[in-house]
Enzyme design. Structure first.
Site, PDB file in Angstrom:
ATOM      1  N   ASN A  62     -14.262   1.542  31.523  1.00  0.00           N
ATOM      2  CA  ASN A  62     -14.029   3.121  31.491  1.00  0.00           C
ATOM      3  C   ASN A  62     -13.503   2.946  29.979  1.00  0.00           C
ATOM      4  O   ASN A  62     -12.286   2.293  30.140  1.00  0.00           O
ATOM      5  CB  ASN A  62     -13.594   3.858  32.499  1.00  0.00           C
ATOM      6  N   GLU A  75     -19.969   2.228  33.958  1.00  0.00           N
ATOM      7  CA  GLU A  75     -21.461   2.030  34.014  1.00  0.00           C
ATOM      8  C   GLU A  75     -22.145   2.461  32.653  1.00  0.00           C
ATOM      9  O   GLU A  75     -23.011   1.813  32.280  1.00  0.00           O
ATOM     10  CB  GLU A  75     -21.779   2.988  35.159  1.00  0.00           C
TER      11      GLU A  75
HETATM   12  N1  THU Z   1     -15.014   6.311  36.473  1.00  0.00           N
HETATM   13  C1  THU Z   1     -16.017   5.409  36.229  1.00  0.00           C
HETATM   14  O1  THU Z   1     -15.748   4.473  34.871  1.00  0.00           O
HETATM   15  N2  THU Z   1     -17.008   4.927  36.974  1.00  0.00           N
HETATM   16  C2  THU Z   1     -17.044   5.731  38.135  1.00  0.00           C
HETATM   17  O2  THU Z   1     -18.123   5.340  38.690  1.00  0.00           O
HETATM   18  C3  THU Z   1     -16.364   6.636  38.585  1.00  0.00           C
HETATM   19  C4  THU Z   1     -15.180   7.094  37.457  1.00  0.00           C
HETATM   20  C5  THU Z   1     -14.092   6.493  35.495  1.00  0.00           C
HETATM   21  C6  THU Z   1     -14.104   7.500  34.615  1.00  0.00           C
HETATM   22  C7  THU Z   1     -12.317   7.737  34.442  1.00  0.00           C
HETATM   23  O3  THU Z   1     -12.029   7.196  33.455  1.00  0.00           O
HETATM   24  C8  THU Z   1     -11.928   7.281  35.632  1.00  0.00           C
HETATM   25  O4  THU Z   1     -12.600   6.517  36.279  1.00  0.00           O
HETATM   26  C9  THU Z   1     -11.256   8.529  36.472  1.00  0.00           C
HETATM   27  O5  THU Z   1     -12.277   9.401  37.053  1.00  0.00           O
END
Ligand code: THU
Length: 161
Positions: A62, A75
């Protein structure tokens, strides 16, 4: 009037020791990618690893932003990179794992709604299931046979015709 219902099926594992070698390797790649996440706002690091039909493993994490909605999930970073580098190559499976230094991520993390939508696009494009392997910081792992099972009544390209 007709009522309809939907049942979600998934397999749970107590730990990575119960997984086959390929899945365990993909989860390790996802976790390594999670350590490179840029998540200064949520402190919630997510790593994702995509296994392609040609054997390539593409990872992502992320990437957050001071303008919060401009950030993007692990993802989508991984899947968009995979598709941009290997267009047309089937996506076999995607592993996702998350951890935080602030609190324990006790349950496997499932893709958010936007990521489900994006993943389901490629499932439809390649006419092939994308398996999901989901893990939290501690405890169990969930395995799902496909993304579409997580997104019933999905909006797809069919709706645009
Ligand atoms: N996030 C992801 O990268 N994937 C997920 O499946 C759920 C949420 C990230 C987005 C944000 O940077 C952090 O987790 C909190 O929501």
């Amino acid at each position: 009037m007709e009522n309809h219902s939907y049942q979600l099926k998934y397999t749970s594992y107590a730990s990575a020791a119960e997984l086959n070698e390929e899945d365990a390797k993909l989860l390790i790649a996802a976790r390594e990618a999670g350590h490179r996440a840029y998540a200064p706002y949520s402190k919630f690091s997510v790593g994702s690893a995509v296994l392609l039909e040609n054997g390539e493993i593409i990872t992502g994490n992320n990437q957050e932003n001071a303008a919060y909605p401009s950030g993007i999930c692990a993802e989508r970073v991984a899947i968009f990179y995979a598709s941009s580098q290997y267009p047309g190559v089937k996506i076999i499976k995607v592993a996702v794992t998350a951890f935080s230094k602030d609190f324990p991520v006790k349950a496997p993390v499932a893709p958010c709604g936007s990521c489900r939508q994006v993943l389901s696009e490629y499932e439809k494009l390649h006419h092939a299931d994308i398996e999901l392997i989901l893990q939290g910081q501690e405890g169990g792992i969930y395995r799902l046979k496909n993304v579409s099972s997580l997104l019933p009544l999905a909006f797809t390209s069919d709706d645009l015709r």
